[in-house]
Scaffold this motif. Sequence first.
Motif, PDB file in Angstrom:
ATOM      1  N   TYR A 413      36.318  47.391  27.798  1.00  0.00           N
ATOM      2  CA  TYR A 413      37.412  46.452  28.066  1.00  0.00           C
ATOM      3  C   TYR A 413      38.255  46.986  29.212  1.00  0.00           C
ATOM      4  CZ  TYR A 413      40.939  49.678  26.397  1.00  0.00           C
ATOM      5  OH  TYR A 413      41.771  50.768  26.284  1.00  0.00           O
ATOM      6  N   ILE A 414      39.158  46.164  29.681  1.00  0.00           N
ATOM      7  CA  ILE A 414      40.225  46.583  30.585  1.00  0.00           C
ATOM      8  C   ILE A 414      41.413  45.652  30.363  1.00  0.00           C
ATOM      9  CG2 ILE A 414      39.473  45.134  32.522  1.00  0.00           C
ATOM     10  CD1 ILE A 414      40.941  48.660  32.880  1.00  0.00           C
ATOM     11  N   TYR A 415      42.607  46.227  30.353  1.00  0.00           N
ATOM     12  CA  TYR A 415      43.809  45.392  30.314  1.00  0.00           C
ATOM     13  C   TYR A 415      44.086  44.885  31.733  1.00  0.00           C
ATOM     14  CZ  TYR A 415      45.004  47.401  25.708  1.00  0.00           C
ATOM     15  OH  TYR A 415      45.008  47.782  24.383  1.00  0.00           O
ATOM     16  N   LEU A 416      44.320  43.588  31.862  1.00  0.00           N
ATOM     17  CA  LEU A 416      44.721  43.003  33.134  1.00  0.00           C
ATOM     18  C   LEU A 416      46.143  42.476  32.997  1.00  0.00           C
ATOM     19  CD1 LEU A 416      41.604  41.020  34.439  1.00  0.00           C
ATOM     20  CD2 LEU A 416      42.246  43.404  34.821  1.00  0.00           C
ATOM     21  N   ILE A 417      46.965  42.818  33.983  1.00  0.00           N
ATOM     22  CA  ILE A 417      48.367  42.412  33.968  1.00  0.00           C
ATOM     23  C   ILE A 417      48.699  41.770  35.314  1.00  0.00           C
ATOM     24  CG2 ILE A 417      50.753  43.214  33.745  1.00  0.00           C
ATOM     25  CD1 ILE A 417      49.634  45.618  32.142  1.00  0.00           C
ATOM     26  N   GLY A 418      49.289  40.596  35.270  1.00  0.00           N
ATOM     27  CA  GLY A 418      49.799  39.955  36.475  1.00  0.00           C
ATOM     28  C   GLY A 418      48.837  39.044  37.212  1.00  0.00           C
ATOM     29  N   SER A 419      47.597  38.950  36.785  1.00  0.00           N
ATOM     30  CA  SER A 419      46.597  38.214  37.575  1.00  0.00           C
ATOM     31  C   SER A 419      46.927  36.737  37.714  1.00  0.00           C
ATOM     32  CB  SER A 419      45.209  38.379  36.952  1.00  0.00           C
ATOM     33  OG  SER A 419      45.158  37.816  35.649  1.00  0.00           O
ATOM     34  N   ASP A 420      47.614  36.152  36.735  1.00  0.00           N
ATOM     35  CA  ASP A 420      47.905  34.717  36.769  1.00  0.00           C
ATOM     36  C   ASP A 420      49.375  34.410  37.078  1.00  0.00           C
ATOM     37  OD1 ASP A 420      49.040  35.672  34.451  1.00  0.00           O
ATOM     38  OD2 ASP A 420      48.343  34.034  33.178  1.00  0.00           O
ATOM     39  N   LYS A 421      50.174  35.431  37.405  1.00  0.00           N
ATOM     40  CA  LYS A 421      51.611  35.200  37.524  1.00  0.00           C
ATOM     41  C   LYS A 421      52.021  34.570  38.852  1.00  0.00           C
ATOM     42  CE  LYS A 421      53.056  38.697  34.174  1.00  0.00           C
ATOM     43  NZ  LYS A 421      53.378  37.713  33.133  1.00  0.00           N
ATOM     44  N   LEU A 422      51.207  34.752  39.899  1.00  0.00           N
ATOM     45  CA  LEU A 422      51.548  34.200  41.207  1.00  0.00           C
ATOM     46  C   LEU A 422      50.461  33.302  41.786  1.00  0.00           C
ATOM     47  CD1 LEU A 422      53.214  37.383  42.708  1.00  0.00           C
ATOM     48  CD2 LEU A 422      54.360  35.224  42.274  1.00  0.00           C
ATOM     49  N   SER A 423      49.221  33.539  41.394  1.00  0.00           N
ATOM     50  CA  SER A 423      48.114  32.765  41.964  1.00  0.00           C
ATOM     51  C   SER A 423      47.086  32.432  40.892  1.00  0.00           C
ATOM     52  CB  SER A 423      47.440  33.544  43.093  1.00  0.00           C
ATOM     53  OG  SER A 423      46.270  32.889  43.530  1.00  0.00           O
ATOM     54  N   SER A 424      46.939  31.154  40.606  1.00  0.00           N
ATOM     55  CA  SER A 424      45.904  30.724  39.658  1.00  0.00           C
ATOM     56  C   SER A 424      44.521  31.075  40.186  1.00  0.00           C
ATOM     57  CB  SER A 424      46.004  29.209  39.422  1.00  0.00           C
ATOM     58  OG  SER A 424      47.265  28.853  38.927  1.00  0.00           O
ATOM     59  N   GLU A 425      44.366  30.999  41.503  1.00  0.00           N
ATOM     60  CA  GLU A 425      43.060  31.288  42.098  1.00  0.00           C
ATOM     61  C   GLU A 425      42.663  32.743  41.900  1.00  0.00           C
ATOM     62  OE1 GLU A 425      41.640  28.723  45.705  1.00  0.00           O
ATOM     63  OE2 GLU A 425      43.635  29.504  46.128  1.00  0.00           O
ATOM     64  N   LEU A 426      43.606  33.664  42.085  1.00  0.00           N
ATOM     65  CA  LEU A 426      43.275  35.074  41.905  1.00  0.00           C
ATOM     66  C   LEU A 426      42.805  35.329  40.486  1.00  0.00           C
ATOM     67  CD1 LEU A 426      43.117  37.933  42.991  1.00  0.00           C
ATOM     68  CD2 LEU A 426      45.530  38.243  42.361  1.00  0.00           C
ATOM     69  N   HIS A 427      43.474  34.727  39.524  1.00  0.00           N
ATOM     70  CA  HIS A 427      43.069  34.877  38.131  1.00  0.00           C
ATOM     71  C   HIS A 427      41.651  34.342  37.916  1.00  0.00           C
ATOM     72  CE1 HIS A 427      43.517  35.116  33.782  1.00  0.00           C
ATOM     73  NE2 HIS A 427      43.116  33.865  33.693  1.00  0.00           N
ATOM     74  N   THR A 428      41.362  33.180  38.489  1.00  0.00           N
ATOM     75  CA  THR A 428      40.027  32.589  38.343  1.00  0.00           C
ATOM     76  C   THR A 428      38.969  33.451  39.011  1.00  0.00           C
ATOM     77  OG1 THR A 428      40.986  30.378  38.274  1.00  0.00           O
ATOM     78  CG2 THR A 428      38.649  30.525  38.796  1.00  0.00           C
ATOM     79  N   ILE A 429      39.263  33.958  40.190  1.00  0.00           N
ATOM     80  CA  ILE A 429      38.316  34.835  40.893  1.00  0.00           C
ATOM     81  C   ILE A 429      38.016  36.067  40.057  1.00  0.00           C
ATOM     82  CG2 ILE A 429      38.091  36.388  42.881  1.00  0.00           C
ATOM     83  CD1 ILE A 429      39.716  34.280  44.464  1.00  0.00           C
ATOM     84  N   SER A 430      39.049  36.661  39.470  1.00  0.00           N
ATOM     85  CA  SER A 430      38.881  37.840  38.625  1.00  0.00           C
ATOM     86  C   SER A 430      38.002  37.531  37.422  1.00  0.00           C
ATOM     87  CB  SER A 430      40.257  38.334  38.172  1.00  0.00           C
ATOM     88  OG  SER A 430      40.160  39.323  37.181  1.00  0.00           O
TER      89      SER A 430
END
Length: 525
Positions: A413-430
């Motif tokens: 696993y990995i904890y992800l923090i902040g990926s969706d806070k400013l860019s929906s696209e960055l979160h989707t790419i991740s």
Amino acid sequence: MKKLLILGFSTLLFLGCGSSSNKKSNSQVNEIENVDPAEYASTITSEELKTMLYKYASDEFEGRNTGEKGQKMAVEYLKEKYQALDIPSPLGGEDYFQEVPLEKQRVSQAKVSVNGKSYESYKDQIVLAASSSINISADEIIFVGYGIDDATYSDYKNIDVTDKIVLAKAGEPKDSLGNYITSGKTENTKWTNGRQAISSKREAAKANGAKALLYLDSESFPRYAPYYQRQAASGATGRLSLKSDTDKLLMLMIDENLAHALYPKITENSAPMFLNVNVNLDVENQSESIVSENVVAYIKGSEKPDEIIIISAHLDHEGIKNGEIYNGADDDGSGTVAILEIAEAFKKAEKDGHGPKRTMLFLHVTGEEKGLLGSKHYADNDPIFPLEDTVADLNIDMIGRTDPKRKVGTRNYIYLIGSDKLSSELHTISEEANSKYVNMELDYKFNDDNDPNRFYYRSDHYNFAKNNIPVIFYFNGTHDDYHQPSDTADKIEYDLLETRTRFVFYTAWEVANRAERIVVDKASE
């Protein structure tokens, strides 16, 4: 060199990332024809990570304390690695170091008199902040109640405190239902929450132009005063700060005896008012200027060189305490060596004619343990590349261990923090990079806005996020060796470190090579 952030991305098309490896996705995430990034990700190996980390987190580097010998050795090590990889510095030539000017604070002492009567250091008052030795005299000060300046309530409304001494007290007013006025809730706010309240009220006084703040905090003073006295007696240095941030506001914490001499009704009244009282503040400041370094290297983009992807991690740790070396293998040796492996993978792609379309900046920041100082200097004072041209920051801070408190889910696993806070696209790419390449369990436990740990604000990505630059913070969680001498290289789980590092590489690859820059659709004002 500081630039204004331009949020002109709303016209970009939002095009989702594809998950099929057999055809292009709608967003054309990977525009490099016939290139499988797995070939380059395969250069990221647990063996190389282990070899580097055993060196970087060894006793030889003395815990890499900011500004000290071990940290200087660490930056030289990183420079040599980039030179060996033939990855240049954006600063040019042999210069891989962005200097970060710092000030090492020592406990200052003040001589205070009110209407001719003296009040002693540590008994009646202590100096919380002083940028220099200074003498201030006044025949009038301004009582500003609780010293709050908030959108919903302000003690500074209709009062000009420019270049004045102000007096404030701890606490925050409540309404008839027992809720704090600034929030409408019963939970403590930044105006009532211990050290955060002290900082918030200091910033409010400074923002309103005051030159000195005398702060009554009856609960904190009995704890702070003996500590400050011990620090002064031992000659110990206090916190490090950016020289540019050295507090221009003089701030003293005072006890009730001194507070009542200034304003006898301070505990009963809260209404701001002018006080006719003669005050003299004579402060002796002791501080030492030092210089630390961020390490920077880059690979220039092949098609969009003016768009920058930052991969960051902090290079420092806690140094030596009580004769014991705090090696910081996980925190953040793991992130440091991960960046080196990611850089090597991108360099190999470049040598094969498949360099990233956008420029990759590999940023190793100093002073994270002292208050995110290196990243703050980069973002606030000296961005090597303009912030408006910075597409994203992928920040790696502790990815070599597992969280013993995580009882549900897999080890992978990995904890992800902040990926969706400013860019929906960055979160989707991740998300799609994970599904396509590594298939880890992505855990967003600490991404919750109400997370009491507040990890989103506690690592270097935050200094980019506050400037509306999309971020992802990669984190394995804390463990019993966190900030202990026992955080050593032999406890790192190198197979997980390899997988997590490859995941960051794949995400960076997709962001760097997509047709369009990611959209900032959740920018804060």
